[in-house]
Write a protein that holds these residues in place. Structure first.
Motif, mmCIF file in Angstrom:
data_model
loop_
_atom_site.group_PDB
_atom_site.id
_atom_site.type_symbol
_atom_site.label_atom_id
_atom_site.label_comp_id
_atom_site.label_asym_id
_atom_site.label_seq_id
_atom_site.Cartn_x
_atom_site.Cartn_y
_atom_site.Cartn_z
ATOM 1 N N LYS A 38 33.209 73.319 73.639
ATOM 2 C CA LYS A 38 33.571 73.349 72.121
ATOM 3 C C LYS A 38 35.393 73.185 72.118
ATOM 4 C CE LYS A 38 32.887 75.501 67.410
ATOM 5 N NZ LYS A 38 32.607 76.486 66.830
ATOM 6 N N ASP A 39 36.060 72.875 72.802
ATOM 7 C CA ASP A 39 37.625 72.695 73.047
ATOM 8 C C ASP A 39 38.010 71.372 73.449
ATOM 9 O OD1 ASP A 39 38.144 75.505 72.927
ATOM 10 O OD2 ASP A 39 38.315 75.735 75.261
ATOM 11 N N GLN A 40 36.504 70.302 73.962
ATOM 12 C CA GLN A 40 36.710 69.099 73.775
ATOM 13 C C GLN A 40 36.491 67.761 72.445
ATOM 14 O OE1 GLN A 40 33.683 69.439 77.663
ATOM 15 N NE2 GLN A 40 34.951 66.948 77.674
ATOM 16 N N ILE A 41 35.660 68.761 71.245
ATOM 17 C CA ILE A 41 35.811 67.886 70.674
ATOM 18 C C ILE A 41 36.806 68.087 69.819
ATOM 19 C CG2 ILE A 41 33.926 68.084 68.121
ATOM 20 C CD1 ILE A 41 32.136 70.946 69.910
ATOM 21 N N ALA A 42 37.414 67.485 69.267
ATOM 22 C CA ALA A 42 38.205 66.917 68.074
ATOM 23 C C ALA A 42 37.734 66.167 66.899
ATOM 24 C CB ALA A 42 39.330 66.331 69.000
ATOM 25 N N LYS A 43 39.152 66.358 65.743
ATOM 26 C CA LYS A 43 38.845 65.631 64.858
ATOM 27 C C LYS A 43 37.940 64.050 65.606
ATOM 28 C CE LYS A 43 40.607 64.260 60.658
ATOM 29 N NZ LYS A 43 42.368 63.620 60.143
ATOM 30 N N ASN A 44 38.654 63.175 66.332
ATOM 31 C CA ASN A 44 38.077 61.939 66.270
ATOM 32 C C ASN A 44 37.324 61.791 67.202
ATOM 33 O OD1 ASN A 44 39.840 62.406 68.259
ATOM 34 N ND2 ASN A 44 40.828 60.403 68.556
ATOM 35 N N GLY A 45 36.524 62.650 67.664
ATOM 36 C CA GLY A 45 35.464 62.008 68.811
ATOM 37 C C GLY A 45 35.246 63.613 69.763
ATOM 38 N N CYS A 46 35.310 63.378 71.138
ATOM 39 C CA CYS A 46 35.376 64.573 72.346
ATOM 40 C C CYS A 46 36.247 63.472 72.771
ATOM 41 C CB CYS A 46 33.691 63.683 73.094
ATOM 42 S SG CYS A 46 33.509 65.014 74.065
ATOM 43 N N GLN A 47 37.227 64.942 74.218
ATOM 44 C CA GLN A 47 37.861 64.564 74.542
ATOM 45 C C GLN A 47 37.668 65.006 75.480
ATOM 46 O OE1 GLN A 47 41.270 66.600 73.205
ATOM 47 N NE2 GLN A 47 42.161 64.847 71.454
ATOM 48 N N GLY A 48 37.161 63.942 77.207
ATOM 49 C CA GLY A 48 36.730 64.120 78.642
ATOM 50 C C GLY A 48 35.268 64.276 78.683
ATOM 51 N N ALA A 49 34.841 64.308 79.400
ATOM 52 C CA ALA A 49 33.268 63.913 79.746
ATOM 53 C C ALA A 49 32.505 64.953 79.090
ATOM 54 C CB ALA A 49 33.684 63.625 81.684
#
Length: 189
Positions: free
Chosen positions: A95-106
């Motif tokens: 869940k930490d990868q999910i940002a307002k504008n998408g996914c940060q990282g693989a």
């Protein structure tokens, strides 16, 4: 000022932010995400989404359908990522990868459904990008040949887990209990 990229030039994330429409940025190269996919492509994406969503319910993984930006960066800093992709389906288990504008990282799993205009990119540029940045499992669905290629990451390189053809049941490497009859993906034809 919003613009369209010169597809022959090297671009950065800052350039990408100014582009009109849906674009991917891989290794400094721009890729236009239009025209819209075919009805068969969308049907396959829908069937996969439904199967994944149903399977992953209550497992702390989230399924996203394009357009959904996935940002890849050499550093842990995502203010200016090196690459931006829009996979057809992304399964994110952190869940930490999910940002307002998408996914940060693989994401944990990425699925691309081929179309004639994206086949080379999906088998080459995206394959190398996803492998380099640690996408644990990568599926390439080929409607033209009615096949699904499943790759899994081992020691930093993709291994072919299996090439599924008509009559086969697709098995995930990461999600051991996930099984999908291949024929369900092509039942629109």
């Amino acid at each position: 000022m919003v613009s369209n990229p010169d597809e022959k030039k090297f671009h950065t994330y800052q350039d990408w932010l100014t582009w009109d429409g849906a674009w991917e940025l891989i290794n400094g190269k721009s890729y236009n995400m239009s025209p819209a996919p075919t009805s068969l492509h969308q049907y396959i994406v829908g069937e996969l989404y439904y199967a994944l969503r149903t399977f992953l319910q209550n497992r702390n993984c989230f399924v996203f359908v394009a357009p959904f930006d996935v940002f890849f960066s050499e550093s842990e800093e995502y203010k200016s990522p090196d690459h931006v992709a829009q996979p057809d389906l992304s399964v994110v288990c952190s869940k930490d990868q999910i940002a307002k504008n998408g996914c940060q990282g693989a994401p944990t799993l990425i699925i691309e459904v081929l179309s004639p205009s994206t086949a080379l990119k999906d088998f080459n540029e995206k394959f190398n990008l996803y492998q380099k940045y640690g996408v644990q499992e990568y599926w390439i669905v080929d409607p033209g040949n009615r096949t699904v290629h499943v790759y899994w990451l081992k020691d930093g390189s993709y291994q072919v887990q299996h090439l599924y053809t008509e009559g086969d049941t697709i098995h995930s490497f990461i999600f051991k209990d996930l099984q999908m009859p291949l024929n369900m993906l092509f039942s629109l034809e």
